[in-house]
Design an enzyme around this catalytic site. Structure first.
Site, PDB file in Angstrom:
ATOM      1  N   SER A 128       0.786  -1.233   0.000  1.00 22.94           N
ATOM      2  CA  SER A 128       0.000   0.000   0.000  1.00 22.94           C
ATOM      3  C   SER A 128       0.816   1.279   0.000  1.00 22.94           C
ATOM      4  CB  SER A 128      -0.952   0.003   1.195  1.00 22.94           C
ATOM      5  OG  SER A 128      -2.006  -0.907   0.976  1.00 22.94           O
TER       6      SER A 128
ATOM      7  N   THR B 139      -9.832 -17.278  -2.843  1.00 24.86           N
ATOM      8  CA  THR B 139      -9.199 -17.495  -4.151  1.00 24.86           C
ATOM      9  C   THR B 139      -7.737 -17.072  -4.168  1.00 24.86           C
ATOM     10  OG1 THR B 139     -11.329 -17.158  -5.247  1.00 24.86           O
ATOM     11  CG2 THR B 139      -9.344 -16.948  -6.611  1.00 24.86           C
TER      12      THR B 139
ATOM     13  N   ASN C  16      -9.008  -0.607  -0.135  1.00 25.88           N
ATOM     14  CA  ASN C  16      -8.124  -0.688  -1.291  1.00 25.88           C
ATOM     15  C   ASN C  16      -8.844  -0.338  -2.587  1.00 25.88           C
ATOM     16  OD1 ASN C  16      -5.415  -1.767  -0.305  1.00 25.88           O
ATOM     17  ND2 ASN C  16      -6.831  -3.186   0.657  1.00 25.88           N
TER      18      ASN C  16
END
Length: 378
Positions: free
Chosen positions: A88, A155, A196
């Protein structure tokens, strides 16, 4: 993140806040030594981090240190020149470009997202016509964070999912669609929550305004002018430039159990929210230049450093965090986490004293202690 357990990019939401939210130690302002910083790095390695690398600048002096290993298989040590995924910290680069575009009169931070990305943020109560670009940059938009979506987590972050999908390419539009499948966390401008998705959208706005991918603009406007030779925007490239260490994760919400090498991955799952690669020296150069006004006019730098309260002693500006340390020193910067990599970069507002460092593990290590040691130890 201040807890022991980190879960790759899912935890990047909190990893990025570790500087701002860690409980400060009470200490006197630093006097220029780095013994305490080294001890804090050693404590992180003793706590389970494979290795750490750090570089500090104080005036015209530069200090670098490495602790632990960069490769668990060979025992090769970390290098002070290591490139690593900065997660980030990418957000500060993206915010800088958007603010440069504002200074050029090409957009306004009060523009709505719908002005530039019509039809992208809609459904389930999401309304891009009520969200401004400023709210994207300071995380007051209310848009859901796609990285905490349960299916996305299974995932890309859980062990089985990661090894099956580590090389998948995910587009920014697909990431936003994951977020907008959920209701907003709150009405725009009424609260604060790190998401995000905000910076994926910011990257899309940069492309819409300039006609070029956000990464091209970061390279042209920031990386090349500052000669950040270890810094890159990898896009879909899964490999790491050299020199670099291996990156390790538990790929589970635990600080125990097997450790996996997660160095190779397609960082498109992070995109403009966290895909970049850099080094400690480059990050110090970037944040020093930014706070000294080399990248933004005074008006835009003032906007960037206008913060939203997060908790006492901590605030979030436009891609930039402010933290008051226990000794009274205030630092500005950002943290970042992505699979197997946890990084921090902070600098005093005058740009005189800077520190950037990285842990090549994402499940333990007290990054706040390293910062406190550098800026506050006697």
């Amino acid at each position: 993140m201040t807890a022991r357990v980190r879960t790759t990019l899912v935890a990047a939401t909190a990893v990025a806040l570790s500087v701002a939210l860690a409980a400060p130690a009470v200490a006197a302002p630093g006097t220029g030594g780095h013994d305490a910083t080294r001890r804090a790095m050693e404590a992180a390695v003793a706590d389970g981090v494979p290795g750490a690398t750090a570089t500090a600048r104080d005036g015209h002096r530069t200090w670098s240190e490495t602790v632990g290993v960069g490769d668990l298989r060979t025992g090769e040590p970390r290098s002070e020149r290591d490139r690593y995924r900065v997660g980030s910290i990418t957000k500060t680069f993206v915010a800088t470009v958007l603010l440069q575009l504002e200074a050029e009169g090409r957009l306004s931070l009060d523009d709505t997202v719908d002005t530039w990305l019509p039809g992208v943020v809609e459904g389930n109560g999401n309304d891009a016509g009520r969200i401004t670009l400023r709210q994207l940059l300071n995380h007051t938009s209310g848009v859901y964070d796609y990285t905490v979506d349960e299916e996305f987590t299974r995932t890309y972050f859980a062990k089985d999912g990661f090894f099956e999908h580590r090389y998948d390419t995910v587009t920014p539009r697909e990431l936003v669609e994951i977020a907008t499948a959920h209701e907003p966390d709150f009405a725009p401008g009424t609260s604060w929550n790190y998401s995000n998705t905000n910076y994926v959208l910011a990257g899309m706005v940069i492309e819409e305004v300039t006609g070029r991918p956000y990464g091209d603009e970061v390279r042209r406007r920031v990386i090349e002018p500052l000669k950040l030779r270890a810094t890159s925007v990898p896009g879909t490239r899964a490999t790491m430039p050299q020199p670099s260490s291996r990156a390790y994760s538990k790929l589970a919400r635990t600080a125990t159990g097997p450790t996996y090498d997660v160095t190779r991955l397609n960082p498109s799952i992070a995109g403009a929210a966290g895909e970049m690669i850099s080094s400690s020296d480059d990050l110090n150069r970037f944040y020093t230049a930014l706070l000294r006004g080399r990248l933004l006019p005074a008006e835009q730098l003032a906007e960037m450093t206008t913060t939203v309260p997060v908790q006492p002693g901590a605030g979030y500006g436009l891609g930039l965090m402010k933290r008051e340390l226990g000794c009274g020193v205030t630092v500005w910067g950002h943290g970042g986490g992505i699979h197997g990599s946890s990084s921090e970069a902070v600098v005093t507002k005058d740009g005189r004293h800077a520190l950037a460092f990285n842990f090549n593990g994402d499940w333990s290590g007290d990054s706040g202690a390293v910062i406190e040691a550098e800026f506050c130890a006697e």
